[in-house]
Design a protein around this motif. Sequence first.
Motif, PDB file in Angstrom:
ATOM      1  N   VAL A 123     -19.548 -38.531  31.131  1.00  0.00           N
ATOM      2  CA  VAL A 123     -19.419 -39.493  30.035  1.00  0.00           C
ATOM      3  C   VAL A 123     -20.285 -38.988  28.884  1.00  0.00           C
ATOM      4  CG1 VAL A 123     -19.723 -41.887  29.303  1.00  0.00           C
ATOM      5  CG2 VAL A 123     -19.032 -41.372  31.657  1.00  0.00           C
TER       6      VAL A 123
ATOM      7  N   TYR B  11     -12.267 -42.844  25.480  1.00  0.00           N
ATOM      8  CA  TYR B  11     -11.046 -42.119  25.834  1.00  0.00           C
ATOM      9  C   TYR B  11     -11.413 -40.854  26.589  1.00  0.00           C
ATOM     10  CZ  TYR B  11     -12.412 -39.437  21.731  1.00  0.00           C
ATOM     11  OH  TYR B  11     -13.121 -38.687  20.836  1.00  0.00           O
ATOM     12  N   GLN B  12     -10.387 -40.190  27.150  1.00  0.00           N
ATOM     13  CA  GLN B  12     -10.595 -38.981  27.933  1.00  0.00           C
ATOM     14  C   GLN B  12      -9.797 -37.819  27.347  1.00  0.00           C
ATOM     15  OE1 GLN B  12      -9.563 -40.156  31.986  1.00  0.00           O
ATOM     16  NE2 GLN B  12     -11.738 -40.268  32.492  1.00  0.00           N
TER      17      GLN B  12
ATOM     18  N   ARG C  75     -11.363 -33.677  33.504  1.00  0.00           N
ATOM     19  CA  ARG C  75     -11.425 -34.632  32.407  1.00  0.00           C
ATOM     20  C   ARG C  75     -12.850 -34.797  31.883  1.00  0.00           C
ATOM     21  NH1 ARG C  75      -7.213 -39.518  33.882  1.00  0.00           N
ATOM     22  NH2 ARG C  75      -5.432 -38.195  34.366  1.00  0.00           N
TER      23      ARG C  75
ATOM     24  N   THR D 269     -14.906 -37.783  29.477  1.00  0.00           N
ATOM     25  CA  THR D 269     -14.817 -39.111  28.868  1.00  0.00           C
ATOM     26  C   THR D 269     -15.744 -39.198  27.668  1.00  0.00           C
ATOM     27  OG1 THR D 269     -14.300 -40.145  30.997  1.00  0.00           O
ATOM     28  CG2 THR D 269     -15.126 -41.585  29.259  1.00  0.00           C
TER      29      THR D 269
ATOM     30  N   ILE E 139     -16.471 -48.907  31.506  1.00  0.00           N
ATOM     31  CA  ILE E 139     -16.442 -47.581  32.115  1.00  0.00           C
ATOM     32  C   ILE E 139     -16.886 -47.748  33.559  1.00  0.00           C
ATOM     33  CG2 ILE E 139     -17.551 -45.324  32.211  1.00  0.00           C
ATOM     34  CD1 ILE E 139     -17.425 -45.106  29.288  1.00  0.00           C
TER      35      ILE E 139
ATOM     36  N   ASN F 219      -5.214 -48.265  29.603  1.00  0.00           N
ATOM     37  CA  ASN F 219      -5.981 -47.034  29.449  1.00  0.00           C
ATOM     38  C   ASN F 219      -6.074 -46.661  27.970  1.00  0.00           C
ATOM     39  OD1 ASN F 219      -3.527 -45.924  28.741  1.00  0.00           O
ATOM     40  ND2 ASN F 219      -3.277 -44.742  30.627  1.00  0.00           N
ATOM     41  N   ASP F 220      -6.644 -45.485  27.668  1.00  0.00           N
ATOM     42  CA  ASP F 220      -6.872 -45.119  26.279  1.00  0.00           C
ATOM     43  C   ASP F 220      -5.581 -44.789  25.540  1.00  0.00           C
ATOM     44  OD1 ASP F 220      -6.512 -42.917  27.835  1.00  0.00           O
ATOM     45  OD2 ASP F 220      -7.951 -41.651  26.792  1.00  0.00           O
TER      46      ASP F 220
ATOM     47  N   SER G  53     -15.805 -43.043  36.012  1.00  0.00           N
ATOM     48  CA  SER G  53     -15.831 -42.435  34.671  1.00  0.00           C
ATOM     49  C   SER G  53     -14.573 -42.698  33.872  1.00  0.00           C
ATOM     50  CB  SER G  53     -16.081 -40.917  34.751  1.00  0.00           C
ATOM     51  OG  SER G  53     -17.368 -40.641  35.262  1.00  0.00           O
ATOM     52  N   THR G  54     -13.712 -43.598  34.349  1.00  0.00           N
ATOM     53  CA  THR G  54     -12.491 -43.929  33.622  1.00  0.00           C
ATOM     54  C   THR G  54     -12.736 -45.137  32.714  1.00  0.00           C
ATOM     55  OG1 THR G  54     -11.116 -43.132  35.442  1.00  0.00           O
ATOM     56  CG2 THR G  54     -10.068 -44.579  33.842  1.00  0.00           C
ATOM     57  N   PRO G  55     -12.384 -45.020  31.422  1.00  0.00           N
ATOM     58  CA  PRO G  55     -12.518 -46.177  30.523  1.00  0.00           C
ATOM     59  C   PRO G  55     -11.239 -47.010  30.529  1.00  0.00           C
ATOM     60  CG  PRO G  55     -12.019 -44.197  29.252  1.00  0.00           C
ATOM     61  CD  PRO G  55     -12.034 -43.783  30.693  1.00  0.00           C
TER      62      PRO G  55
END
Length: 672
Positions: free
Chosen positions: A176, A214-215, A222, A224, A368, A394-395, A406-408
């Motif tokens: 991140v 976003y990623q 990936r 973030t 997150i 998602n983004d 770690s996913t927003p």
Amino acid sequence: MAKIRVYDLAKELGLESRDVLERAHALGLEPKTASSSLDDEAADLIRLAREEETSTEEPAPEPPPETTAEEVEPEPVVETPPQVESRLIEVPIGVTPTMFAERVGAQTGEVVKALLQMGEVVPATGPIPGEALDLIAEQFGVQLEKVAAEPLVQPFKPAVTVPEDDEASLRSRPPVVTVMGHVDHGKTTLLDTIRKTNVVGGEHGGITQHIGAYQVEVGGRRVTFIDTPGHEAFTALRARGAEATDIVVLVVAADDGVMPQTAEAISHTKAAEVPMIVAINKSDLPAANPTSVRAALTEFGVIAEELGGDVTTVEVSALTGDGVDELVEVLDLTAQLEDLKANPDAEASGVVIESQLDTGRGPVATLIVQRGTLHQGDAMVAGVAAGRVRAMLNDSGDRVKEAEPSTPVLTMGWDELPAAGDRFEVVGSEKEARAIAQQRTDELRQRYVEVPNARERLEQLLEQLRTSDDAELRLIIKADAHGSLEAIRDSLARIGREGGRITLMHTAVGGITEQDVKLAEVTDAIVIGFGVRPDPKARKLAEQISIEIRTYRIIYELLDEVEQMLVGRLAPTEEELVRGSAEVRALFRVPRVGVVAGCYVTEGEMLRGARSRLLRDSVVVYDGSVASLRRFKEDVRQVSAGFECGIGLAGFNDIKEGDVIEVYEVREVPRT
């Protein structure tokens, strides 16, 4: 070399502690109290001086003539009382004479008097220094068991309890990243370039909705990005205990170099103890000088790899995209070296990045995930807000059913807005989530009225410095000029004590701002201004979150007070109370009077004859008094906020539009 305390030497020689202190001062030594130590050589000199004094005294009277055995009367037999072990009593560190007297069954006056005889001036409600406490206990025949003092209640922060995960359950996760730097150095443009050229799920047509993070994808992995550029958001998260960032990208313009906000960003990154990568932006411009940027960064402790340090620098152009791919690759490599892992199979938890009230959707929050996997339908709680995940985006704006570490994601289903920086957790049911949120609300309401003020926090800090063997005094220094700042930094580097040190969290030229106060909050630092003042927003924020701001005009006073703070002492001080401030909006030249400033009173009230200062960009350029105060053509004694007035300053005419005039009073506040 062996040492002996002044108090012990006084007992050996049959003197008062103050007598030994006087003899030591006469020999050119500088012990301050009865608990101070002297080396053997100094102690021998004092012993020798004492022997010379006693040898010059009148000889003792001749003993009476010897008597015969029959004339000798038997000496009375004195029974020696049995040895009784001294009592063991429990006292908190920083105990006062009043508390100590209660525990040993003595009068407070007796304890204060005994301390005075040792050379320690301690009021009845003041803390007894550590070494003096041992001596006073010995004098009253007790043994002490010192326990930690009850800490003052701190502002509410939800407890962060992250369970330990088994090593076998951990999996690699994306890093991140937060981007920071000076305004106009290209932070936003760099983020936009990364977002447009390398978006996860780019086949959906790029970003369709802003969700705050976003990623991007590089080599099948990936990265973030938190889309809140600037150290303001970074610090706001950390102020609430959220450690959301793994890596910081510091953007510096190649044609501009290190600027004030760059220096602030460096200080915030160091305080967070996360890796830093420097992106030297605008490297395609003719005036670009990346080498000069790397050299300038060394002044702030950031040593580039090219100069033998350990900080990676990448030359980029956010406008053309040159070097951006290399920057993302460096981020990926740094993440691999950091070996970032999380357990994707646990109950989800993480941090709230931002929240807002959306028309048609109600309260929504960008999260997150830091541990576990968040699923649609999960019950969750964040701070004092609760809810159930009704939907996640998602983004790219697509609905998703789950979010891994770690996913927003943008979440819907909250009953109210959670605060940025709050930690969210998945719980068993909505009922449980609401119960936890209500409990935290009650705790927040209770603690809100018990938050210590700035003076109490300072007292607490001084007590820690007095009693700790490894004390650290953290300072943020703001000064009116580079010369002053350098002199202060050099002088502070020479101040120290055994087991104590001064750490400068941030130093810069200019007035004290909200960012300085926020940095002080997250680093437990004291803000010091030399020739500068806090702006109104910074002053109000400092009052709200109990941050100590100390300002000086004389460098020797600044250094003396810092030295006293480092040893846990601070002499009676003067406290300033700002009565009002006014903004200069027009200037009028009056014959035989001089310049009169047409002002608008922004807060408090302006008072004729009061002490005043003129601030220009938060730097003090005048300190004197209000000579005249008028409303229209009439002289008045005071003008309240919201009204206009004319102000004349005693003996000063160099006033400019935009200046700020403050009136204040000074009160002496002794330490308790």
